[in-house]
Design a protein around this motif. Structure first.
Motif, mmCIF file in Angstrom:
data_model
loop_
_atom_site.group_PDB
_atom_site.id
_atom_site.type_symbol
_atom_site.label_atom_id
_atom_site.label_comp_id
_atom_site.label_asym_id
_atom_site.label_seq_id
_atom_site.Cartn_x
_atom_site.Cartn_y
_atom_site.Cartn_z
ATOM 1 N N GLN A 66 0.818 -1.207 0.000
ATOM 2 C CA GLN A 66 0.000 0.000 0.000
ATOM 3 C C GLN A 66 0.858 1.265 0.000
ATOM 4 O OE1 GLN A 66 -0.709 -2.387 2.555
ATOM 5 N NE2 GLN A 66 -2.454 -3.336 1.550
ATOM 6 N N GLN A 67 2.046 1.227 0.574
ATOM 7 C CA GLN A 67 2.899 2.400 0.676
ATOM 8 C C GLN A 67 3.810 2.578 -0.535
ATOM 9 O OE1 GLN A 67 5.003 1.368 4.203
ATOM 10 N NE2 GLN A 67 3.450 2.191 5.574
ATOM 11 N N MET A 68 3.864 1.612 -1.387
ATOM 12 C CA MET A 68 4.816 1.603 -2.479
ATOM 13 C C MET A 68 4.322 2.429 -3.665
ATOM 14 S SD MET A 68 5.773 -1.926 -4.343
ATOM 15 C CE MET A 68 4.916 -2.205 -5.834
ATOM 16 N N ALA A 69 5.265 3.056 -4.356
ATOM 17 C CA ALA A 69 4.931 3.793 -5.577
ATOM 18 C C ALA A 69 4.441 2.806 -6.632
ATOM 19 C CB ALA A 69 6.167 4.533 -6.081
ATOM 20 N N PRO A 70 3.551 3.241 -7.516
ATOM 21 C CA PRO A 70 3.046 2.337 -8.560
ATOM 22 C C PRO A 70 4.174 1.771 -9.415
ATOM 23 C CG PRO A 70 1.829 4.413 -8.540
ATOM 24 C CD PRO A 70 2.986 4.571 -7.598
ATOM 25 N N VAL A 71 3.964 0.564 -9.918
ATOM 26 C CA VAL A 71 4.945 -0.118 -10.757
ATOM 27 C C VAL A 71 4.466 -0.022 -12.201
ATOM 28 C CG1 VAL A 71 6.135 -2.296 -11.214
ATOM 29 C CG2 VAL A 71 5.463 -1.717 -8.869
ATOM 30 N N SER A 72 5.249 0.648 -13.042
ATOM 31 C CA SER A 72 4.881 0.767 -14.453
ATOM 32 C C SER A 72 5.097 -0.575 -15.155
ATOM 33 C CB SER A 72 5.734 1.840 -15.138
ATOM 34 O OG SER A 72 7.077 1.389 -15.258
ATOM 35 N N ASP A 73 4.501 -0.728 -16.328
ATOM 36 C CA ASP A 73 4.680 -1.959 -17.097
ATOM 37 C C ASP A 73 6.148 -2.170 -17.459
ATOM 38 O OD1 ASP A 73 1.967 -2.489 -16.936
ATOM 39 O OD2 ASP A 73 1.524 -1.701 -18.931
ATOM 40 N N ALA A 74 6.833 -1.097 -17.838
ATOM 41 C CA ALA A 74 8.250 -1.208 -18.203
ATOM 42 C C ALA A 74 9.091 -1.604 -16.992
ATOM 43 C CB ALA A 74 8.748 0.114 -18.781
ATOM 44 N N GLU A 75 8.784 -1.013 -15.843
ATOM 45 C CA GLU A 75 9.532 -1.352 -14.624
ATOM 46 C C GLU A 75 9.265 -2.799 -14.224
ATOM 47 O OE1 GLU A 75 10.474 0.684 -10.345
ATOM 48 O OE2 GLU A 75 8.377 0.720 -11.002
ATOM 49 N N LEU A 76 8.026 -3.250 -14.386
ATOM 50 C CA LEU A 76 7.697 -4.626 -14.043
ATOM 51 C C LEU A 76 8.422 -5.597 -14.967
ATOM 52 C CD1 LEU A 76 6.065 -6.289 -12.047
ATOM 53 C CD2 LEU A 76 4.208 -6.308 -13.713
ATOM 54 N N GLU A 77 8.510 -5.252 -16.254
ATOM 55 C CA GLU A 77 9.256 -6.096 -17.192
ATOM 56 C C GLU A 77 10.722 -6.168 -16.784
ATOM 57 O OE1 GLU A 77 10.710 -5.929 -21.805
ATOM 58 O OE2 GLU A 77 8.592 -5.528 -21.434
ATOM 59 N N ASN A 78 11.300 -5.036 -16.426
ATOM 60 C CA ASN A 78 12.696 -5.021 -15.966
ATOM 61 C C ASN A 78 12.858 -5.868 -14.714
ATOM 62 O OD1 ASN A 78 13.323 -3.303 -18.049
ATOM 63 N ND2 ASN A 78 13.545 -1.490 -16.777
ATOM 64 N N PHE A 79 11.896 -5.781 -13.798
ATOM 65 C CA PHE A 79 11.946 -6.575 -12.575
ATOM 66 C C PHE A 79 11.914 -8.067 -12.894
ATOM 67 C CE2 PHE A 79 9.807 -9.080 -9.372
ATOM 68 C CZ PHE A 79 10.576 -8.827 -8.254
ATOM 69 N N VAL A 80 10.999 -8.479 -13.754
ATOM 70 C CA VAL A 80 10.850 -9.901 -14.101
ATOM 71 C C VAL A 80 12.142 -10.442 -14.702
ATOM 72 C CG1 VAL A 80 9.672 -11.492 -15.690
ATOM 73 C CG2 VAL A 80 8.349 -9.858 -14.338
ATOM 74 N N ILE A 81 12.710 -9.707 -15.630
ATOM 75 C CA ILE A 81 13.935 -10.153 -16.287
ATOM 76 C C ILE A 81 15.097 -10.163 -15.290
ATOM 77 C CG2 ILE A 81 15.631 -9.613 -18.084
ATOM 78 C CD1 ILE A 81 13.227 -8.497 -19.735
ATOM 79 N N ALA A 82 15.213 -9.098 -14.491
ATOM 80 C CA ALA A 82 16.290 -9.029 -13.498
ATOM 81 C C ALA A 82 16.150 -10.149 -12.470
ATOM 82 C CB ALA A 82 16.290 -7.667 -12.815
ATOM 83 N N ALA A 83 14.936 -10.398 -12.005
ATOM 84 C CA ALA A 83 14.722 -11.459 -11.008
ATOM 85 C C ALA A 83 15.111 -12.821 -11.563
ATOM 86 C CB ALA A 83 13.266 -11.465 -10.550
ATOM 87 N N SER A 84 14.795 -13.041 -12.819
ATOM 88 C CA SER A 84 15.160 -14.307 -13.453
ATOM 89 C C SER A 84 16.679 -14.464 -13.525
ATOM 90 C CB SER A 84 14.555 -14.373 -14.856
ATOM 91 O OG SER A 84 15.019 -15.509 -15.532
#
Length: 114
Positions: free
Chosen positions: A31-49
């Motif tokens: 709830q306290q976190m800034a929104p996650v954009s689609d591009a940021e989420l894609e970067n997160f998914v790839i980085a996490a992998s």
């Protein structure tokens, strides 16, 4: 960001839901976190992998794993704190989990199409 999509083939949601970088960062709740954009989420998914692969690698020494993970985050233009915040939010946010699932499916489809 178009990092090696081959890394996604071995990705598991377990790796995404358990961030392995910069344990010194305390992540706020979803709830306290800034929104996650689609591009940021894609970067997160790839980085996490990629970070998951680094953490599982037996060819990389312990201290080198963190350096390699930090380099991945740098390429993804993401701070360790933001990476950990998104990872923590994934554990409690069904909406964010669904977005990750959609992102993974889209990236795998793009990879298969060439």
């Amino acid at each position: 960001m178009k990092l090696a999509y081959a890394a996604l083939a071995a990705a598991s949601l377990a790796a995404l839901s358990q961030p392995a970088v910069a344990q010194q960062a305390q992540a706020p709740s979803a709830q306290q976190m800034a929104p996650v954009s689609d591009a940021e989420l894609e970067n997160f998914v790839i980085a996490a992998s990629m970070i998951g692969q680094i953490q599982r690698s037996e060819e990389i020494a312990g201290a080198e794993k963190e350096k390699a993970a930090m380099q991945v985050l740098s390429q993804a233009q993401m701070t360790p704190q933001r990476f950990n915040t998104i990872g923590a939010a994934l554990q409690t946010s069904e909406t964010l989990q669904a977005r990750v699932d959609q992102t993974l499916a889209r990236l795998k489809k793009e990879q298969a199409e060439g």
